[in-house]
Design an enzyme around this catalytic site. Structure first.
Site, mmCIF file in Angstrom:
data_model
loop_
_atom_site.group_PDB
_atom_site.id
_atom_site.type_symbol
_atom_site.label_atom_id
_atom_site.label_comp_id
_atom_site.label_asym_id
_atom_site.label_seq_id
_atom_site.Cartn_x
_atom_site.Cartn_y
_atom_site.Cartn_z
ATOM 1 N N HIS A 27 -62.046 44.968 14.535
ATOM 2 C CA HIS A 27 -62.911 43.807 14.807
ATOM 3 C C HIS A 27 -62.069 42.529 14.896
ATOM 4 O O HIS A 27 -62.277 41.707 15.786
ATOM 5 C CB HIS A 27 -63.937 43.616 13.682
ATOM 6 C CG HIS A 27 -64.908 44.741 13.513
ATOM 7 N ND1 HIS A 27 -65.081 45.394 12.315
ATOM 8 C CD2 HIS A 27 -65.771 45.325 14.383
ATOM 9 C CE1 HIS A 27 -66.019 46.326 12.456
ATOM 10 N NE2 HIS A 27 -66.442 46.314 13.699
ATOM 11 N N LYS A 51 -79.189 50.855 8.124
ATOM 12 C CA LYS A 51 -80.315 51.031 7.189
ATOM 13 C C LYS A 51 -79.839 51.008 5.743
ATOM 14 O O LYS A 51 -80.464 50.446 4.880
ATOM 15 C CB LYS A 51 -81.041 52.332 7.511
ATOM 16 C CG LYS A 51 -81.835 52.213 8.790
ATOM 17 C CD LYS A 51 -82.807 53.366 8.973
ATOM 18 C CE LYS A 51 -83.517 53.279 10.298
ATOM 19 N NZ LYS A 51 -82.740 53.816 11.423
ATOM 20 N N ARG A 99 -63.982 51.596 22.462
ATOM 21 C CA ARG A 99 -62.793 52.284 21.951
ATOM 22 C C ARG A 99 -62.535 53.569 22.702
ATOM 23 O O ARG A 99 -61.425 53.908 23.035
ATOM 24 C CB ARG A 99 -62.961 52.594 20.459
ATOM 25 C CG ARG A 99 -62.963 51.359 19.589
ATOM 26 C CD ARG A 99 -63.525 51.658 18.239
ATOM 27 N NE ARG A 99 -64.874 52.183 18.365
ATOM 28 C CZ ARG A 99 -65.669 52.462 17.360
ATOM 29 N NH1 ARG A 99 -65.247 52.290 16.124
ATOM 30 N NH2 ARG A 99 -66.889 52.913 17.553
ATOM 31 N N SER A 137 -65.823 51.222 11.132
ATOM 32 C CA SER A 137 -66.247 50.876 9.770
ATOM 33 C C SER A 137 -66.681 52.115 9.015
ATOM 34 O O SER A 137 -66.406 52.258 7.821
ATOM 35 C CB SER A 137 -67.394 49.873 9.809
ATOM 36 O OG SER A 137 -66.982 48.671 10.385
#
Ligand code: PNS
Length: 168
Positions: A27, A51, A99, A137
């Site tokens: 990022h 979530k 990516r 992540s």
């Protein structure tokens, strides 16, 4: 250059949305690359995207603030539709990272839906540095959860936060 184009110079804004749970070196790389073609990047943490996030929105904002601070970079959270947030901050461009081919379908769908919602907003895809293309992540969370070394993959502040979260 037209008067309108000249007026826009110095005020080209991109929004870079995501979950950032947590922000990775990938990022960070894209945020810096964005500044090659816009004057300001608003890094936008989606409140409802994940979530069951590992980090709260406040924690994600704080980690982003440490990892990507610098001229032209702002960090904010947003709720609801991205196109509304982009309009609110005056962004003409949405930046997303691509990516691998596996990213493409989801990103393509999202770009077209956002265009449907706001035809004036363009999505721009950026490719991260080659050695960061495998990074996500979710992988960082998983490796950190089981005590693997992610120190090269995230900012030191994020590394500390992961260790604290998992007690590793
Ligand atoms: O990093 P992520 O989780 O892939 O980011 C996804 C994100 C936050 C960019 C996307 O879920 C989003 O834009 N959410 C806001 C709600 C919205 O506008 N949804 C419609 C997008 S087509």
């Amino acid at each position: 250059m037209s008067g309108a184009a000249a007026a826009l110079r110095g005020n080209r804004i991109a929004v870079y949305p995501g979950s950032f749970d947590p922000v990775t070196r990938g990022h960070e790389d894209l945020i810096r690359r964005s500044l090659a073609f816009v004057d300001r990047v608003v890094v936008a943490v989606a409140v409802n995207a994940a979530k069951q996030p590992l980090f709260t929105v406040e924690e994600r904002l704080a980690l982003l603030g440490e990892a990507v601070r610098g001229p032209g970079i702002e960090v904010q959270s947003f709720e609801g539709l991205l196109v509304n947030f982009a309009r609110q901050v005056g962004a003409a461009v949405i930046v997303r990272g691509l990516r691998a081919v596996s990213d493409f379908e989801y990103e393509f769908q999202m770009a077209l839906m956002n265009r449907h919602l706001d035809p004036k907003l363009e999505t721009v895809f950026l490719v991260p540095a080659f050695d960061l293309t495998y990074l996500s992540s979710s992988l960082v969370r998983e490796v950190a959860r089981f005590g693997g070394d992610v120190s090269q993959l995230v900012h030191p502040a994020v590394h500390r936060a992961l260790k604290a979260k998992f007690g590793t």
